[in-house]
Scaffold this motif. Sequence first.
Motif, PDB file in Angstrom:
ATOM      1  N   HIS A  53       0.658  -1.090   0.218  1.00 31.80           N
ATOM      2  CA  HIS A  53      -0.252   0.032  -0.479  1.00 31.80           C
ATOM      3  C   HIS A  53       0.558   1.335  -0.056  1.00 31.80           C
ATOM      4  O   HIS A  53       2.016   1.406   0.426  1.00 31.80           O
ATOM      5  N   GLY A  54       0.731   1.833  -0.883  1.00 31.59           N
ATOM      6  CA  GLY A  54       1.418   3.551  -0.662  1.00 31.59           C
ATOM      7  C   GLY A  54       2.658   3.661  -1.355  1.00 31.59           C
ATOM      8  O   GLY A  54       2.910   4.716  -2.108  1.00 31.59           O
ATOM      9  N   GLN A  83       5.400  12.535  -0.104  1.00 34.36           N
ATOM     10  CA  GLN A  83       4.177  12.133   0.336  1.00 34.36           C
ATOM     11  C   GLN A  83       3.121  13.642   0.005  1.00 34.36           C
ATOM     12  O   GLN A  83       1.924  13.600   0.696  1.00 34.36           O
ATOM     13  N   GLU A  87      -1.896   9.775   0.372  1.00 34.09           N
ATOM     14  CA  GLU A  87      -2.544   8.190  -0.048  1.00 34.09           C
ATOM     15  C   GLU A  87      -3.254   8.457  -0.861  1.00 34.09           C
ATOM     16  O   GLU A  87      -4.070   8.983  -1.580  1.00 34.09           O
ATOM     17  N   THR A  89      -6.331   6.349  -3.513  1.00 34.46           N
ATOM     18  CA  THR A  89      -7.822   7.367  -2.366  1.00 34.46           C
ATOM     19  C   THR A  89      -8.473   5.969  -2.613  1.00 34.46           C
ATOM     20  O   THR A  89      -9.544   5.349  -2.510  1.00 34.46           O
ATOM     21  N   TYR A 136      -4.401   8.773  -6.424  1.00 37.33           N
ATOM     22  CA  TYR A 136      -3.935   9.820  -5.983  1.00 37.33           C
ATOM     23  C   TYR A 136      -4.686  10.602  -5.330  1.00 37.33           C
ATOM     24  O   TYR A 136      -4.070  11.904  -5.880  1.00 37.33           O
TER      25      TYR A 136
END
Length: 202
Positions: A53-54, A83, A87, A89, A136
């Motif tokens: 994830h991410g 960053q 995160e 969505t 994102y």
Amino acid sequence: MDFSLLWALLPLVTMAWGQYGDYYGYPYQQYHDYSDDGWVNLNRQGFSYQCPHGQVVVAVRSIFNKKEGSDRQWNYACMPTPQSLGEPTECWWEEINRAGMEWYQTCSNNGLVAGFQSRYFESVLDREWQFYCCRYSKRCPYSCWLTTEYPGHYGEDMDMISYNYDHYMRGATTTFSAVERDRQWKFIMCRMTDYDCEFENV
């Protein structure tokens, strides 16, 4: 490019990318040889691969085996997004790209490639493909371009790594040789806005 050199460079790319964002770990694996442990699939075997994830896909490697159904073994490397993107969505599997055909596909909804899924078909000695994509927030792609062909020639080993810290994989276009029963890939790389935009699918 020499395989061991390529994967030895991943930490350097990671450090360069990390200078432009705050990262707390790089949970990709490094493989230094062509042993079976380094692949997500065996020849003629389906597979499903997703980045944590991410994270998004930043490197693709593959070897071709004519004797094993003119098939390839695959492996991928992922890296955390900066960053500034925030995160993911939402994430989803895109539509299937059929075996034996040329195709072009980008992640819908301005998504980034975070995984691959594939199934082998003996009847055509080829694979069908799906991208796993993540969006994102409402960020939009721009300044997109195509990589060179990977592999350079049908039947060769394939080693692709994104050296541009601010470009992300959004899809690919592929050609299929009915003679060699192999594919060449050009990956679609884009920058992403650092602000939300109103376009749902660029």
